[in-house]
Design a protein around this motif. Sequence first.
Motif, PDB file in Angstrom:
ATOM      1  N   ARG A 193       0.696  -1.263  -0.029  1.00  0.00           N
ATOM      2  CA  ARG A 193      -0.244   0.073  -0.019  1.00  0.00           C
ATOM      3  C   ARG A 193       0.885   1.177   0.099  1.00  0.00           C
ATOM      4  O   ARG A 193       1.750   1.326   0.580  1.00  0.00           O
ATOM      5  N   VAL A 194       0.442   2.278  -0.774  1.00  0.00           N
ATOM      6  CA  VAL A 194       0.996   3.464  -0.761  1.00  0.00           C
ATOM      7  C   VAL A 194       0.364   4.493  -0.581  1.00  0.00           C
ATOM      8  O   VAL A 194      -0.881   4.537  -1.190  1.00  0.00           O
ATOM      9  N   ARG A 195       0.571   5.407   0.312  1.00  0.00           N
ATOM     10  CA  ARG A 195      -0.245   6.491   0.769  1.00  0.00           C
ATOM     11  C   ARG A 195       0.402   7.995   0.409  1.00  0.00           C
ATOM     12  O   ARG A 195       1.623   8.003   0.953  1.00  0.00           O
ATOM     13  N   ALA A 196      -0.021   8.635  -0.463  1.00  0.00           N
ATOM     14  CA  ALA A 196       0.871   9.871  -0.867  1.00  0.00           C
ATOM     15  C   ALA A 196      -0.473  11.114  -0.807  1.00  0.00           C
ATOM     16  O   ALA A 196      -1.542  10.714  -1.167  1.00  0.00           O
ATOM     17  N   PRO A 197      -0.001  12.252  -0.972  1.00  0.00           N
ATOM     18  CA  PRO A 197      -0.737  13.455  -1.105  1.00  0.00           C
ATOM     19  C   PRO A 197      -1.626  13.325  -2.346  1.00  0.00           C
ATOM     20  O   PRO A 197      -1.100  12.919  -3.383  1.00  0.00           O
ATOM     21  N   ALA A 198      -2.730  13.861  -2.389  1.00  0.00           N
ATOM     22  CA  ALA A 198      -3.629  13.767  -3.282  1.00  0.00           C
ATOM     23  C   ALA A 198      -3.263  14.384  -4.461  1.00  0.00           C
ATOM     24  O   ALA A 198      -3.312  14.107  -5.797  1.00  0.00           O
ATOM     25  N   MET A 216      -6.972   1.964  -6.399  1.00  0.00           N
ATOM     26  CA  MET A 216      -6.651   3.224  -6.359  1.00  0.00           C
ATOM     27  C   MET A 216      -7.775   3.926  -5.762  1.00  0.00           C
ATOM     28  O   MET A 216      -8.945   3.975  -6.176  1.00  0.00           O
ATOM     29  N   THR A 217      -7.507   4.608  -4.547  1.00  0.00           N
ATOM     30  CA  THR A 217      -8.777   5.300  -3.690  1.00  0.00           C
ATOM     31  C   THR A 217      -8.244   6.618  -3.436  1.00  0.00           C
ATOM     32  O   THR A 217      -6.701   6.975  -3.385  1.00  0.00           O
ATOM     33  N   PHE A 218      -8.876   7.599  -3.094  1.00  0.00           N
ATOM     34  CA  PHE A 218      -8.765   9.105  -2.577  1.00  0.00           C
ATOM     35  C   PHE A 218      -9.724   9.128  -1.184  1.00  0.00           C
ATOM     36  O   PHE A 218     -10.818   9.036  -1.269  1.00  0.00           O
ATOM     37  N   ALA A 219      -9.050   9.701  -0.055  1.00  0.00           N
ATOM     38  CA  ALA A 219      -9.575  10.028   1.045  1.00  0.00           C
ATOM     39  C   ALA A 219      -8.859  10.881   1.883  1.00  0.00           C
ATOM     40  O   ALA A 219      -7.604  10.586   1.876  1.00  0.00           O
ATOM     41  N   ASP A 220      -9.633  11.941   2.355  1.00  0.00           N
ATOM     42  CA  ASP A 220      -8.834  12.843   3.469  1.00  0.00           C
ATOM     43  C   ASP A 220      -7.685  13.421   2.949  1.00  0.00           C
ATOM     44  O   ASP A 220      -6.514  13.682   3.768  1.00  0.00           O
ATOM     45  N   PHE A 222      -5.581  12.417   0.631  1.00  0.00           N
ATOM     46  CA  PHE A 222      -4.321  11.632   0.343  1.00  0.00           C
ATOM     47  C   PHE A 222      -5.027  10.419  -1.006  1.00  0.00           C
ATOM     48  O   PHE A 222      -6.195  10.333  -0.838  1.00  0.00           O
ATOM     49  N   GLN A 223      -4.073   9.986  -1.620  1.00  0.00           N
ATOM     50  CA  GLN A 223      -4.265   8.905  -2.772  1.00  0.00           C
ATOM     51  C   GLN A 223      -3.529   7.636  -2.331  1.00  0.00           C
ATOM     52  O   GLN A 223      -2.573   7.698  -1.680  1.00  0.00           O
ATOM     53  N   MET A 224      -4.359   6.635  -2.508  1.00  0.00           N
ATOM     54  CA  MET A 224      -3.996   5.364  -1.976  1.00  0.00           C
ATOM     55  C   MET A 224      -3.855   4.294  -3.132  1.00  0.00           C
ATOM     56  O   MET A 224      -4.806   3.971  -3.858  1.00  0.00           O
TER      57      MET A 224
END
Length: 871
Positions: A193-198, A216-220, A222-224
């Motif tokens: 899993r990679v968590r990066a600024p959107a 690939m998802t976006f939340a709070d 961040f993009q994952m």
Amino acid sequence: MIPARVLALGLLLMSSELLSIAADVTLAPAPDWVVVAHPDFENAGTTSAAARERDADYLLYDRQVDVQAQEDYFRVAMKVMSEGGLQEAGRWSATYDPEYQTVTFHRIDVHRGGEVMDRLAEAEFRYLEQETESSMHLYNGKVTALTLLPDLRVGDVVDVAYTVTGRNPVFGGHYFDSFSLGWGQPVSDLRSRVRAPADLRLRYRQEGEGGEEPTMTFADGFQMYAWHLKAVPTYVYEEGTPAWYSTYPWAELSAFETWSGVVEWALPLYAAANDAPVPALRAEVAQALDPEILLPRENGVPLQSQPADLATRKDRVAALLDYVQREIRYLGIELGVSSHRPHPPEETFARRFGDCKDKALLLVQLLRSQGIEAAPVLVNTMVGEKLGDRLPSPSAFNHVIVGVRLDGAWHWLDPTMAPHRGALEQRAAPDYGYGLVLLEGETELRRVDQPTEAQRRIDSRERLRLEGIGQPASLQVVTLYHGAAAVSMRRYFNGSTPEQISQSYQEYYANIYPDATIDGPPTLQDMPDGSLQVVESYTIREPWVWIAESSTWRMETFALLTNSYLPDGLSATRRTPRSLEHPVQARLEQVVELPDAWDLELPNVEIDSDVFNYQRQSHGGGTNRLTIVHTYASKTSHVRPRDMPTYVRDIAAARELLGMELTKPQTDAGSIEEPPFAPNLLMFLIAIGGFSGALVALVWWVRHQHRRPPPLGAGPSAKLTGLGGWLILPALGLVFFPFRLIATLVTDLAAAFDQNVWVALTTPGIETSNMALAGLILGEVLANVVWTALVLVTLVMFFRRDRCLPTLMRAVIIYGLVVVILDTVALDRLDLLEAEEKALSVGQVIRQVLAAAIWVPYFSVSQRVRNTFVR
């Protein structure tokens, strides 16, 4: 230079894209952003038959990255399936760079029988500076934090998690990474899993068979990117797979959008290339090199008013390249940011060592000071042609060379290579495929190919001079190595002693001439065109081999040089490509000088495939000078799996053409005679030893029997005693049998005592070699000498009327039956019996069986035997 993310499934994890300075390992819970998995360890991975056969069953591999926090989280869980797995599961380590990274362990749990034992608090860490690349003269200063788990048992599940914090500041905050999606062992549950600024633009790419696309998802804000794979299979590496081919599936992410972005990142690291060399360096270069080819200077400033012609500029480049290759040894101190930032040229010059980027920067600075357009070039020595498939990022490269542009044409030079000679084109770097030139305005990869002059080319001439039969032959070999071949040979000769070189060369030709001896160490000479000439000389004591079966002399040659590019034992079925040495050209001319004319004409043959071209040409048939020329040229660096069956067939066809056989019948006129008998001392010793051993054993047995009382009922009788009746027949057989056995040894087995025959049978690699037949002959010799000893002792006991005689006679008869049967079976298995000979052998077996059926009972129950042999 490539940041690596490798699960060594023993978990020696190396991570080189991480930042900050660290001391010892700390203990803390996992970061809040981590999504903690909750697998059922008690019921996972215990029913698989395949898992039970492994030392350890990998239940979980979980890797998560927070780009903004610069944190890299790892979690691995494995179940110990055998005693061997205790070693793997009982040793856990994390590797990090203490200049900019820290390590925090979150858990070390042992699950046993429903109980979870926390081993984290009591864990003791040792810090090892292993320097795993020291064999390549590279030192990166990384530290391995190691802990060993006590009280571990088969059936335990070990669950370990830790985070490495920090990223190398040399990357300036740019993010790029790679993730493994399969290994050489199966994994029940694989998560990444990679968590990066959107707002961070990331590019994604996946390679290799298997694996899955990420979600690939976006939340709070961040993009994952997330992968979750179940029951990941074993990926098997096949020997000979090219380095650019991905046996194991993997994915990469990069915040670099274009190659020009990588250029912009790297240029400041190499800014010193524009500085003037320090005075000490400038003075040394001027003193070491030919002043005629250096740029004229006034008060230390180059005079640019009269540009040199192209030839002079090429000489200038070659001289400076030679200086850096020769004077600056290869050794890399790649601590912290020095993993990618070269040391200043003046520091490299002062220390007289540097890695690829240090030497490249120094050479670029020297070239620019001489008015030559030059630049560092990032390349990948393993990926090569496939570099363009990679995402733009610094991790796409693992090496730095130098590009020089003369009259618009690029020349690619590698200052880490050993110095070599010849024109500038002959000094070119290997074919690295593609490279990124570090110059303003460069936006794409450039082709980094190798000019023809620098490619591997070998031209060899073997001159074999044969005298009469039984006389030694001389072999002289003159080989010219061009381009990369010359570089390799210079490195080999510089790194080996004359004794090692002589032994290696002699063993090479022993493959076809077993008794060849080298006359002295090979001699080297650098030729004016930059090639390297190697001259070898050998004496072959017995080039001709006598073939008794066909009453002919035989001499063989074989194209060993060509054979080295035609690999044997390849499978026609592969799942992955097969790498080949390319580009390469090899020409071998074999000249055989004979004492008289030889009527032999080999047809000219060509095998032209998509992979290679092979040609054989010959001339001189009917004369005393035969010439065979073998040429080989590669066409590609690899063979695709679907082309392997054709490639294997073509190789087999080419190998059949590499040998040449000369035969001379015994009936031919001239000086041809059967070789003089050369005693096989080893066989004589074996025969004498076998006979003596058997004789001593039999005499001991007879004396031992004499110590025992005679059997009851033994005694003379008026009628049935003495030599008479049926007893006359075995008496006659005993008298004449030793002469028959000796005649067999002298006639049928005489060849076994000739060293010439024994060498022909036991020398590997020649046509007459037959270890099975040699073993049979050895067995027959031993069997016959033991039989002879047994018969002689029995004969003496017969005329002494010794009471041991009946037992000895039965032994002679049964031993003979066993020997005849085994000999017949062995000859038949080796296909050495013609139909008529097989019938005779079977008849001999039948006669032995009938003789045993008559005489074994006779010597067991005959009253005459009992009454006669009583002493």
